[in-house]
Scaffold this active site. Structure first.
Site, PDB file in Angstrom:
ATOM      1  N   GLU A 144       0.817  -1.213   0.000  1.00  0.00           N
ATOM      2  CA  GLU A 144       0.000   0.000   0.000  1.00  0.00           C
ATOM      3  C   GLU A 144       0.854   1.268   0.000  1.00  0.00           C
ATOM      4  OE1 GLU A 144      -2.331  -0.467   3.516  1.00  0.00           O
ATOM      5  OE2 GLU A 144      -3.475  -2.157   2.739  1.00  0.00           O
ATOM      6  N   TYR A 203       5.023  16.438  13.613  1.00  0.00           N
ATOM      7  CA  TYR A 203       5.918  15.284  13.680  1.00  0.00           C
ATOM      8  C   TYR A 203       7.386  15.661  13.811  1.00  0.00           C
ATOM      9  CZ  TYR A 203       1.892  12.820  11.602  1.00  0.00           C
ATOM     10  OH  TYR A 203       0.652  12.308  11.330  1.00  0.00           O
ATOM     11  N   CYS A 221      -0.143  32.669  13.590  1.00  0.00           N
ATOM     12  CA  CYS A 221       0.128  33.232  14.911  1.00  0.00           C
ATOM     13  C   CYS A 221       0.544  32.128  15.876  1.00  0.00           C
ATOM     14  CB  CYS A 221      -1.110  33.966  15.420  1.00  0.00           C
ATOM     15  SG  CYS A 221      -0.785  34.994  16.857  1.00  0.00           S
ATOM     16  N   TYR A 279       0.344  14.047   2.626  1.00  0.00           N
ATOM     17  CA  TYR A 279      -0.143  14.520   3.922  1.00  0.00           C
ATOM     18  C   TYR A 279      -0.083  16.023   4.123  1.00  0.00           C
ATOM     19  CZ  TYR A 279       0.153   9.556   4.629  1.00  0.00           C
ATOM     20  OH  TYR A 279       0.009   8.215   4.469  1.00  0.00           O
TER      21      TYR A 279
END
Length: 461
Positions: free
Chosen positions: A318, A362, A389, A419
């Protein structure tokens, strides 16, 4: 040496000190593994993609903008298809999905993974053959499962006993027998960020192998016979470079296959080892070619099947990030350049964490380059930041850029296909950027830019 390595020396050698580590030619150079294949520098130093100048793309479509290299995307689909000719390659739609991408991956012979009703709706709207769709998710609603069953989705990866209950009831009500795989949590600690490691025991996905839950789910499905159990599924995480995790996962899942055979006399015909194959975000990353991945995975599966005296099941993989991630760049315009008391130079762009949350979420690393021109200025160590901000609104933590970067310049960040648009938000009420498909000397919008009118249309108060 990459920028983040030099950053460790930053306090010792000062803001301009790292410049000697690189020449202007180094900073202008494009490292091939980081960039889509048709990206190059034109005669005056500006980047081109598919033969089109990014400055012209900026004039036509604005910034920030995601630029998707169609030739590169198709080439990566073909490489995976060629590497796995006797296996099934499912494009993981969560990486980035829109109707144009669905059509491209279908034209290139790939299957498609979805994990929500919205992704399924996009796939069906684009004309994807439902039989070539796999449906993931740890909390599929009754409505989502109903739609999948009614559409004829080819495989549903079941994730809980409650989902088996729901799907069994639907199957009996409709007189159908959906094909399913069981997602197995194999207890592998993938060498990746905690939030994208998905095979250790303490997380939300799948049936635990160690507790016996996975075996119990398999026996239940086989005994009740309302669903067609095709095989087992394992996914150990994302941005993985080390094949050892896949080896451990395959060994454990195939051990369960053997247990099922011994207990019920059934050899399941499919095995899905998931995706998570890493890509290059910086020069420190060294991803394997699809052909090498296929060779390693096939060797692992063949060896474990021989050890368990199992017939080799049909393998599925996948890839999502590995296909679309390197095929896209994000184009920004510089707004301000700020030398903060000799500590660091901040280059602010017109996007940020609303179009790429991965650096903040991340601690992901990215690269960047000056895209609208070449420069003969000495390199400086800079941090590319956004307009939001938040002090954590960072696009690229550390990168060498020419010291003459100024407002109006364009910067390009590679490796943003996976992503970034999928996780984009309207934080600070910033409209999300468009996705522009570039190829064959032409470009077209495949996901349009949001407008302030779009934002206000949802505000009914």
């Amino acid at each position: 040496m990459r920028a983040h390595e030099a950053g460790a020396l930053h306090g010792e050698i000062g803001i301009r000190g790292p410049a000697w580590l690189r020449t202007p030619e180094d900073v202008n150079a494009l490292v091939p593994q980081l960039w889509p294949r048709t990206v190059a520098r034109g005669p005056d130093g500006a980047l081109t993609m598919g033969g089109l100048d990014v400055r012209e793309l900026r004039r036509r479509y604005g910034s920030p903008a995601y630029l998707l290299d169609e030739a590169d995307l198709r080439a990566r689909c073909r490489e995976f298809r060629a590497a796995f000719p006797d296996e099934d390659v499912f494009y993981a739609g969560k990486a980035f999905l829109c109707r144009a991408v669905v059509r491209i991956i279908a034209e290139e012979g790939l299957f498609l993974d979805v994990c929500t009703g919205g992704e399924l709706a996009t796939a069906l709207a684009a004309g994807m053959d439902p039989a070539r769709i796999g449906f993931h998710g740890n909390n599929k609603s009754v409505a989502e499962l109903t739609r999948a069953v009614d559409a004829g989705v080819g495989r549903i990866i079941v994730d809980s006993q409650i989902e088996i209950d729901r799907l069994t009831e639907l199957a009996r009500d409709r007189g159908v027998r959906p094909r399913v795989l069981i997602r197995v949590t194999v207890g592998v600690e993938a060498h990746t960020h905690e939030f994208i490691a998905t095979a250790h025991e303490d997380q939300k996905f799948g049936f635990s192998l160690a507790s016996g839950a996975a075996a119990a789910a398999a026996f239940r499905i086989l005994d009740e016979d309302a669903l067609e159990l095709r095989g087992l599924h394992s996914h150990i995480g994302s941005q993985i470079f080390d094949a050892s995790g896949f080896e451990v996962s395959a060994r454990r899942v195939l051990g369960l296959q053997a247990q099922i055979r011994d207990a019920r006399g059934v050899e399941l015909p499919e095995l899905d080892l998931g995706g998570g194959f890493g890509i290059a975000y910086t020069t420190q990353d060294d991803p394997a070619a699809p052909a090498d991945l296929a060779k390693r995975l096939r060797k692992i599966v063949d060896g474990e099947c021989a050890a368990e005296r199992l017939a080799t099941p049909r393998l599925s993989v996948e890839p999502g990030r590995a296909i679309v991630g390197p095929a896209m760049i994000t184009l920004y315009e510089v707004g301000t350049v700020k030398d903060v008391d000799g500590i660091r130079t901040y280059v602010s762009v017109d996007g940020g964490m609303s179009d790429n949350i991965r650096t903040a979420l991340y601690d992901a690393s990215y690269s960047a380059t000056l895209a609208s021109r070449a420069s003969t200025a000495e390199p400086m160590l800079a941090r590319v930041v956004g307009k939001h901000c938040e002090s954590g609104d960072i696009v690229v933590k550390d990168e060498f850029l020419p010291a003459d970067v100024q407002p109006g310049d364009l910067l390009a960040v590679p490796g943003t296909g996976a992503y970034c648009r999928s996780m984009a938000s309207n934080y600070n009420h910033v409209p999300r950027p468009p996705v522009i498909l570039v190829g064959g000397g032409d470009a077209r919008v495949i996901v349009r830019r949001e407008t302030e009118d779009d934002l206000l249309a949802l505000d009914v108060g």
